[in-house]
Scaffold this active site. Structure first.
Site, mmCIF file in Angstrom:
data_model
loop_
_atom_site.group_PDB
_atom_site.id
_atom_site.type_symbol
_atom_site.label_atom_id
_atom_site.label_comp_id
_atom_site.label_asym_id
_atom_site.label_seq_id
_atom_site.Cartn_x
_atom_site.Cartn_y
_atom_site.Cartn_z
ATOM 1 C CB SER A 1 49.852 -11.388 73.625
ATOM 2 O OG SER A 1 50.448 -12.329 73.520
ATOM 3 C CB THR B 1 46.173 33.481 91.445
ATOM 4 O OG1 THR B 1 45.409 34.525 92.342
ATOM 5 C CG2 THR B 1 47.854 33.249 91.633
ATOM 6 C CG HIS B 2 41.958 32.421 92.023
ATOM 7 N ND1 HIS B 2 41.371 31.194 92.692
ATOM 8 C CD2 HIS B 2 42.584 32.941 92.763
ATOM 9 C CE1 HIS B 2 42.000 31.564 94.030
ATOM 10 N NE2 HIS B 2 42.987 32.444 93.902
ATOM 11 C CB SER C 1 37.858 26.801 59.512
ATOM 12 O OG SER C 1 36.746 26.694 59.860
ATOM 13 C CE LYS D 1 37.603 29.356 63.995
ATOM 14 N NZ LYS D 1 37.438 29.293 65.337
ATOM 15 C CD GLU E 1 41.445 22.721 69.924
ATOM 16 O OE1 GLU E 1 40.606 23.117 69.770
ATOM 17 O OE2 GLU E 1 41.824 23.346 68.339
HETATM 18 N N1 ARG Z 1 51.393 -13.700 76.343
HETATM 19 C C1 ARG Z 1 51.858 -13.608 77.601
HETATM 20 C C2 ARG Z 1 51.951 -12.708 78.505
HETATM 21 O O1 ARG Z 1 52.132 -11.274 77.779
HETATM 22 C C3 ARG Z 1 53.259 -14.284 78.166
HETATM 23 C C4 ARG Z 1 53.734 -15.216 78.868
HETATM 24 C C5 ARG Z 1 52.278 -16.529 78.504
HETATM 25 N N2 ARG Z 1 52.601 -17.502 80.010
HETATM 26 C C6 ARG Z 1 51.514 -18.172 80.207
HETATM 27 N N3 ARG Z 1 52.261 -19.095 80.968
HETATM 28 N N4 ARG Z 1 50.842 -18.277 79.537
HETATM 29 O O2 ARG Z 1 52.140 -12.408 79.009
#
Ligand code: ARG
Length: 490
Positions: free
Chosen positions: A55, A187-188, A309, A315, A322
Site C-alpha cells: 500500500s 420550478t420544473h 473549440s 465557441k 462540465e
Molecule cells: N496497510 C495496512 C492498511 O492500510 C496497514 C495495516 C496492516 N495491518 C496488518 N495487520 N496487516 O490497512
C-alpha cells in the site's frame, strides 16, 4: 494472523529459486527476503503478491500523520515508564530525521516494506539503531493505521471546510451585489415567480454552509484516538491513550478496542460529506451551463474558466463546470466503493480495509480542487442583468401576483386562481404579457380589477412583497447576508 503451523499438511515450501508453474511465483527472489513480520516465514513473497498487497505507493501520503502519531506514542511510552526518557528522545529525533528526508525528497520508499508504517519504522532503525525497534511496543499496525488515517482524514476535511467557507463568502459577496437583480425563478425548469439573483445565489451559500457544518460534525467523530487498542484486544502495557490524543489535538479516545481497529465510519462519513458537496457544486454547474447558453445568456464565463473549440471558432465552452459535474460521479463511486468494502467484514481488522485509502485520496483531490475552482469561477462570473430582466417577460411569472390581488379584493383563492388562468389564456392568445392586457379586458374577466393592478404586476414589486424571513425580498436577502456574515466571522 494464524495460518498453517509446523508440520501442517498444506505446507508446501519449494526450495528458494525453484521455478514454479504459478505465474504468481515468477520473480521469486533466490533468497527469502527478510520481512519485519517474517520470523515464521521460510518462503519469499511472490513478486506479484508483493505488488498486489503493498500500500506504500498510495499510503505514503500519510507520512506526516504516521510520524506525528509515532512521536506521540514514543513520548507516551516514556511518560508511562515503558521507555526511558532518553530512548524516547532518540526515537523522536530519529523520526524528525525521517520526516526531513521525506520532505527533502531523499527518502527511498521500498515496496517490499509494504506500507508507510514499515517504511518509516525501518528507516528509523537504520538511523538510530536498535532503540528504533522499541517504538512499536504496545502498538499494532491495526491501531497505528487507524490513528494515521483518522488524523489524515481530519486534516483534509478541515481543509475542505475552509474551502467551503471561502465559497460561502464568494456566494455572499456576489449575492450582495445582486439583491435587486431580478430573474425568473423556476420550478420544473419552467418560469414560476420572479426572484432576485442575490436570493438565488444565497440558496447555494446555505447549502455550502450546511456542508461546512456537516464537516465540523464529522471531524468530532473522526479525530478520536484509537491508539492503545493494539491488534484488537488492548495491551498489557500501561498505555495512556488520552495523552496521545492530547498531543495530537484529538477530541478523545476509543472506548472499545475491537471497535477502534475495525471502525471506518469516519471514512464513510467524510466521503458522504464529499459526495454531498459535489452534489451541490454539480447543481450549480448545471445552472451555469444552462445560463451560459445564448438562449439564456444570463452569464458570461470568464476566459480563465472556459475553453474553445478546435473546429468552431465562435465557441466558448463551459468545460470547467462540465468537468466538475462529471467528477461528481467518481466521488459517489468512492462512497459506494467504501460502503461495499466494509459491508460483511467480521470483527475486527481485516486487510480489506486497506482499500479505504485510494477512494478517499481521490475524493480529496476532487473535492478540494472543485471547491477552490468554483470559488474562483464565481468571483469572475459576469451576470447579464439585461438578459435576466428580458426573460421575466416570458412565462407569466406575475400570475400569482394577479391571483393574490384578486384575493385582496375579497375573491376566494381557488376562484382567483381560475380567473387568473383565464387572463393568462387571453394574453397567451394575443402573444402579450399580463400587464399588457388593457384594463377593459381584465375587467371583462373580473369586474373587481382596478387600474391599481398594474403596479402589482411589476416583477420588482412581486419580489419586494416577499419580505417574510427567508423570502426573496431585498430586506430578507439583506438579513440572510447579515446572518451569513456573522457565521463567516465566527
Ligand atoms: N496497510 C495496512 C492498511 O492500510 C496497514 C495495516 C496492516 N495491518 C496488518 N495487520 N496487516 O490497512
Amino acid at each position: 494472523d494464524g495460518g498453517p503451523g509446523e508440520g501442517d499438511p498444506f505446507q508446501r515450501v519449494p526450495s528458494p529459486g525453484t521455478s514454479s508453474p504459478s505465474s504468481l511465483n515468477k520473480g521469486l527472489p533466490a533468497m527469502a527476503e527478510k520481512k519485519m513480520w517474517g520470523g515464521r516465514f521460510r518462503q519469499a513473497t511472490a513478486a506479484l503478491v508483493e505488488e498486489y498487497t503493498q500500500s506504500v505507493s498510495f499510503d505514503r501520503a500519510l507520512y506526516a500523520q504516521d510520524i506525528a502519531g509515532s512521536k506521540a506514542h514514543a513520548r507516551m511510552l516514556a511518560r508511562q515508564g515503558v521507555l526511558t526518557a532518553d530512548e524516547a528522545a532518540r526515537i523522536v529525533e530519529g523520526l524528525d530525521m525521517v520526516l526531513a528526508e521525506i520532505e527533502g525528497g531523499t527518502f527511498v520508499w521500498r515496496r517490499e516494506l509494504e506500507d508507510v508504517h514499515m517504511n518509516i519504522e525501518s528507516r528509523l532503525t537504520e538511523l538510530v539503531g536498535d532503540v528504533g525497534k522499541k517504538l512499536h511496543t504496545g502498538r499494532s499496525r491495526n491501531d497505528q493505521v487507524a490513528l494515521d488515517f483518522r488524523l489524515f482524514v481530519s486534516d483534509r476535511i478541515r481543509v475542505w471546510r475552509g474551502l467551503a467557507r471561502d465559497l460561502v463568502a464568494v456566494l455572499a459577496e456576489r449575492a450582495g451585489e445582486h439583491a435587486h437583480t431580478l430573474l425568473p425563478g423556476c420550478t420544473h425548469m419552467q418560469p414560476a415567480q420572479p426572484v432576485s439573483l442575490g436570493h438565488h445565489l444565497l440558496a447555494y451559500a446555505w447549502m455550502l454552509r450546511r456542508d461546512a457544518e456537516r464537516l465540523a460534525d464529522c471531524d468530532r467523530r473522526t479525530r478520536v484516538c484509537p491508539l492503545g487498542a493494539a491488534a484488537l484486544a488492548g495491551t498489557t502495557y500501561p498505555l495512556d491513550p488520552a495523552y496521545v490524543a492530547e498531543q495530537l489535538d484529538m477530541y478523545g479516545t476509543f472506548r472499545n478496542s475491537m471497535d477502534a481497529v475495525s471502525d471506518r465510519d469516519f471514512v464513510l462519513e467524510s466521503l458522504f460529506c464529499g459526495a454531498t458537496i459535489m452534489a451541490h457544486l454539480s447543481r450549480l454547474c448545471e445552472e451555469i451551463i444552462i445560463w451560459a447558453n445564448p438562449a439564456f445568456g444570463f452569464v458570461r464565463l470568464p476566459d480563465a474558466y472556459a475553453t474553445g473549440s478546435s473546429i468552431m471558432p465562435q465557441k466558448k465552452n463551459p468545460d470547467v463546470a462540465e468537468i466538475m459535474r462529471g467528477k461528481t460521479g467518481r466521488v459517489y463511486g468512492a462512497l459506494t466503493a467504501m460502503l461495499t468494502t466494509v459491508k460483511g467484514l467480521p470483527m475486527t481488522y481485516n486487510r480489506d480495509m486497506q482499500e479505504d485509502k485510494e477512494p478517499f485520496l481521490d475524493c480529496d483531490r476532487t473535492v478540494s480542487a472543485s471547491l477552490e475552482i468554483m470559488a474562483g469561477m464565481l468571483r469572475e462570473l459576469g451576470f447579464n442583468e439585461g438578459r435576466m430582466r428580458a426573460a421575466l417577460r416570458a412565462g407569466f411569472l406575475n400570475a400569482t401576483e394577479l391571483a393574490d390581488y384578486l384575493v385582496g379584493k375579497g375573491i376566494p383563492f381557488r376562484e382567483a386562481h381560475h380567473l387568473t388562468g383565464a387572463a393568462v389564456a387571453l394574453a397567451e392568445e394575443r402573444s402579450i404579457t399580463l400587464e399588457e392586457l388593457p384594463l377593459a379586458d381584465l375587467q371583462g374577466i373580473c369586474d373587481r380589477i382596478g387600474d391599481d393592478v398594474y403596479a402589482v404586476l411589476d416583477p420588482a414589486a412581486a419580489v419586494a412583497r416577499r419580505e417574510m424571513p427567508g423570502g426573496t425580498g431585498p430586506t430578507s436577502v439583506a438579513a440572510q447576508l447579515a446572518e451569513l456574515a456573522g457565521w463567516l466571522e465566527g
